[in-house]
Design a protein around this motif. Sequence first.
Motif, PDB file in Angstrom:
ATOM      1  N   THR A   1       0.835  -1.198   0.000  1.00 21.60           N
ATOM      2  CA  THR A   1       0.000   0.000   0.000  1.00 21.60           C
ATOM      3  C   THR A   1       0.869   1.247   0.000  1.00 21.60           C
ATOM      4  N   GLY A   2       0.251   2.367  -0.380  1.00 23.65           N
ATOM      5  CA  GLY A   2       0.972   3.636  -0.401  1.00 23.65           C
ATOM      6  C   GLY A   2       1.829   3.793  -1.640  1.00 23.65           C
ATOM      7  N   ALA A   3       2.661   4.832  -1.637  1.00 26.41           N
ATOM      8  CA  ALA A   3       3.499   5.137  -2.797  1.00 26.41           C
ATOM      9  C   ALA A   3       4.799   5.779  -2.340  1.00 26.41           C
ATOM     10  N   THR A   4       5.895   5.457  -3.019  1.00 27.47           N
ATOM     11  CA  THR A   4       7.175   6.085  -2.731  1.00 27.47           C
ATOM     12  C   THR A   4       7.006   7.603  -2.806  1.00 27.47           C
ATOM     13  N   PRO A   5       7.347   8.352  -1.745  1.00 26.57           N
ATOM     14  CA  PRO A   5       7.133   9.804  -1.764  1.00 26.57           C
ATOM     15  C   PRO A   5       7.932  10.495  -2.861  1.00 26.57           C
ATOM     16  N   ALA A   6       7.382  11.582  -3.371  1.00 25.06           N
ATOM     17  CA  ALA A   6       8.031  12.307  -4.469  1.00 25.06           C
ATOM     18  C   ALA A   6       9.439  12.756  -4.104  1.00 25.06           C
ATOM     19  N   ALA A   7       9.641  13.201  -2.856  1.00 26.85           N
ATOM     20  CA  ALA A   7      10.958  13.704  -2.461  1.00 26.85           C
ATOM     21  C   ALA A   7      12.025  12.618  -2.450  1.00 26.85           C
ATOM     22  N   GLN A   8      11.624  11.335  -2.455  1.00 25.71           N
ATOM     23  CA  GLN A   8      12.573  10.229  -2.471  1.00 25.71           C
ATOM     24  C   GLN A   8      12.773   9.648  -3.866  1.00 25.71           C
ATOM     25  N   VAL A   9      11.974  10.057  -4.813  1.00 27.88           N
ATOM     26  CA  VAL A   9      12.072   9.548  -6.184  1.00 27.88           C
ATOM     27  C   VAL A   9      12.979  10.479  -6.979  1.00 27.88           C
ATOM     28  N   PHE A  10      14.069   9.936  -7.502  1.00 30.79           N
ATOM     29  CA  PHE A  10      15.026  10.776  -8.219  1.00 30.79           C
ATOM     30  C   PHE A  10      14.672  10.868  -9.705  1.00 30.79           C
TER      31      PHE A  10
ATOM     32  N   GLU B   1     -12.318  14.383 -15.773  1.00 30.38           N
ATOM     33  CA  GLU B   1     -12.100  12.948 -15.924  1.00 30.38           C
ATOM     34  C   GLU B   1     -10.819  12.637 -16.705  1.00 30.38           C
ATOM     35  N   ASP B   2     -10.382  13.575 -17.535  1.00 28.97           N
ATOM     36  CA  ASP B   2      -9.303  13.350 -18.496  1.00 28.97           C
ATOM     37  C   ASP B   2      -7.950  13.172 -17.819  1.00 28.97           C
ATOM     38  N   ILE B   3      -7.281  12.057 -18.093  1.00 25.94           N
ATOM     39  CA  ILE B   3      -5.946  11.775 -17.560  1.00 25.94           C
ATOM     40  C   ILE B   3      -4.901  12.304 -18.527  1.00 25.94           C
ATOM     41  N   ASP B   4      -3.909  13.053 -18.001  1.00 24.00           N
ATOM     42  CA  ASP B   4      -2.869  13.588 -18.881  1.00 24.00           C
ATOM     43  C   ASP B   4      -1.451  13.255 -18.410  1.00 24.00           C
ATOM     44  N   VAL B   5      -1.318  12.369 -17.423  1.00 27.40           N
ATOM     45  CA  VAL B   5      -0.011  11.931 -16.920  1.00 27.40           C
ATOM     46  C   VAL B   5      -0.096  10.476 -16.507  1.00 27.40           C
ATOM     47  N   LEU B   6       0.949   9.697 -16.812  1.00 27.80           N
ATOM     48  CA  LEU B   6       1.066   8.320 -16.328  1.00 27.80           C
ATOM     49  C   LEU B   6       2.512   8.047 -15.926  1.00 27.80           C
ATOM     50  N   GLU B   7       2.705   7.413 -14.776  1.00 27.32           N
ATOM     51  CA  GLU B   7       4.023   6.961 -14.310  1.00 27.32           C
ATOM     52  C   GLU B   7       3.817   5.909 -13.222  1.00 27.32           C
ATOM     53  N   ALA B   8       4.898   5.410 -12.634  1.00 25.97           N
ATOM     54  CA  ALA B   8       4.791   4.369 -11.608  1.00 25.97           C
ATOM     55  C   ALA B   8       5.912   4.512 -10.589  1.00 25.97           C
ATOM     56  N   VAL B   9       5.587   4.221  -9.330  1.00 31.96           N
ATOM     57  CA  VAL B   9       6.559   4.184  -8.243  1.00 31.96           C
ATOM     58  C   VAL B   9       6.294   2.941  -7.397  1.00 31.96           C
ATOM     59  N   GLY B  10       7.116   2.732  -6.373  1.00 33.46           N
ATOM     60  CA  GLY B  10       6.928   1.596  -5.491  1.00 33.46           C
ATOM     61  C   GLY B  10       5.836   1.851  -4.471  1.00 33.46           C
ATOM     62  N   THR B  11       5.644   0.877  -3.588  1.00 31.75           N
ATOM     63  CA  THR B  11       4.682   1.000  -2.489  1.00 31.75           C
ATOM     64  C   THR B  11       5.444   1.192  -1.180  1.00 31.75           C
ATOM     65  N   LEU B  12       4.746   1.653  -0.141  1.00 39.43           N
ATOM     66  CA  LEU B  12       5.403   1.852   1.156  1.00 39.43           C
ATOM     67  C   LEU B  12       5.514   0.559   1.939  1.00 39.43           C
ATOM     68  N   THR B  13       4.565  -0.352   1.720  1.00 44.34           N
ATOM     69  CA  THR B  13       4.625  -1.683   2.318  1.00 44.34           C
ATOM     70  C   THR B  13       4.677  -2.694   1.182  1.00 44.34           C
ATOM     71  N   GLY B  14       4.949  -3.938   1.509  1.00 42.58           N
ATOM     72  CA  GLY B  14       4.993  -4.952   0.464  1.00 42.58           C
ATOM     73  C   GLY B  14       5.788  -6.161   0.903  1.00 42.58           C
ATOM     74  N   ASP B  15       5.498  -7.300   0.293  1.00 44.55           N
ATOM     75  CA  ASP B  15       6.140  -8.549   0.666  1.00 44.55           C
ATOM     76  C   ASP B  15       7.504  -8.736   0.021  1.00 44.55           C
ATOM     77  N   PHE B  16       7.819  -7.934  -0.995  1.00 46.37           N
ATOM     78  CA  PHE B  16       9.113  -8.067  -1.645  1.00 46.37           C
ATOM     79  C   PHE B  16       9.552  -6.716  -2.188  1.00 46.37           C
ATOM     80  N   GLU B  17      10.806  -6.590  -2.543  1.00 49.02           N
ATOM     81  CA  GLU B  17      11.297  -5.358  -3.133  1.00 49.02           C
ATOM     82  C   GLU B  17      12.265  -5.674  -4.255  1.00 49.02           C
ATOM     83  N   ILE B  18      12.444  -4.696  -5.138  1.00 47.00           N
ATOM     84  CA  ILE B  18      13.340  -4.884  -6.270  1.00 47.00           C
ATOM     85  C   ILE B  18      14.308  -3.709  -6.330  1.00 47.00           C
TER      86      ILE B  18
END
Length: 422
Positions: free
Chosen positions: A46-55, A372-389
């Motif tokens: 759940t959650g998302a890697t905070p913007a300040a930590q994403v380079f 309703e219109d989406i104009d941005v798409l990207e992806a980050v990690g989660t704050l919790t989770g059973d595994f990491e990469i």
Amino acid sequence: MRTTTKRRGWRQWLLAAAIAGLPTVGWAGDFYSTVPYIGSVKLGGTGATPAAQVFGKEYSHNRPSTVASPNIVSIDDHDAFGVGDPLQVVSWDGIPRAGVAGGNSGSTDGFDYDSAVLGNTTRQVDAIANRGDFLFKEVIANQASLLFSTTLDIRVPGPDVHVMWEDPTGGFGPWAVIETISTSHPPGPGPGVNHHDVFDVDGLEVWGPEPPSHTNPNADPVVEGYVGAANTADADRFSLDIDSGSGVSVWGYDIPTSTVFAWAPHAAIVAAVEAVFLPAGGIYPPEIRDMIDLDALMARDTNIVGPTRSSFGVGDELLFSIDPIPQVGIDGGEIIHMAITAAGMTASFLSHGGHLWDTAFDVRGKFGTEFEDIDVLEAVGTLTGDFEIPVPDPNVPEPATWALAVLALGGVMIRKRAALAT
């Protein structure tokens, strides 16, 4: 529309003022703080890697040309100082800066694509990506958190948000909030994406190389996304307004030579849209096909030729959204996954957060956005989770990339994003 009369009136006045070109507040003294590299992200939680930590964060800007329709035609790409500059992308740190009014985000210039786009420097960027977007496969598999934005970055009742996240469970929240000092929106609660006025973020790329820190514009070594031969940005796939005019929906940017080339054709995007919206074999009339315009993007390019040039073909994948087309019931909130396989093209609506991102999904109802219109798409990690990469370090090229850079540039290393893990 989910808004009060008072709030709507403020919005309409602001929009009209922006379009009329009324003076806006600026903050002199451009600055940037290098975001530290993080070695891994969690997935599946759940959650998302905070913007300040994403380079390696970059955005493109939009200011509407009309108040009458959410189907916006961008007229205001801008540079790190908020000055209009067609085809310019901006790097931002997302880190509050102590001692600066509002504590807003630092910025510096990313790539400027106007070097060779059909000789036309007046068109505007409306989507950006990297050719090997990190977490592309994971967000499609509903393991990573999806980042997205909607037209005008407005939430009702607020605060307004440039970018939001949705995690694999369907949880959501603000990711990049409106700046503490803002003339385009009510003042926000955080650093935003710049310390100059930002109306609407309509393109986002993350996990790229980091620009060096600087404390004033005269000390900034970055020139259009480069320090010398080394790139400090990596948004090397992008879309422009009005795809049908050029016949190209996604362009490529060759980082070593700073030149532009055609990548994904408009006809391929049209075919993918028809595949998900129409019965098998159905096609739209020419006037509807011409209205299909890609305006949000993630990319996975597997046909690299040389350091960054490529052809569009088998193995390539896109995650994208298009502008609304009310004439045929497309509201712009749909997200489509397209893949080119040996057997042909496949296309389907993204399944993420426990639902399909199709027309039936109520973006405004769930996330409280005005449009309703989406104009941005990207992806980050989660704050919790059973595994990491591990997160690929964009400053460390793979051996094959090193060899190509040596051959192409006489031993000068060009920073390149590591290829996606398969």
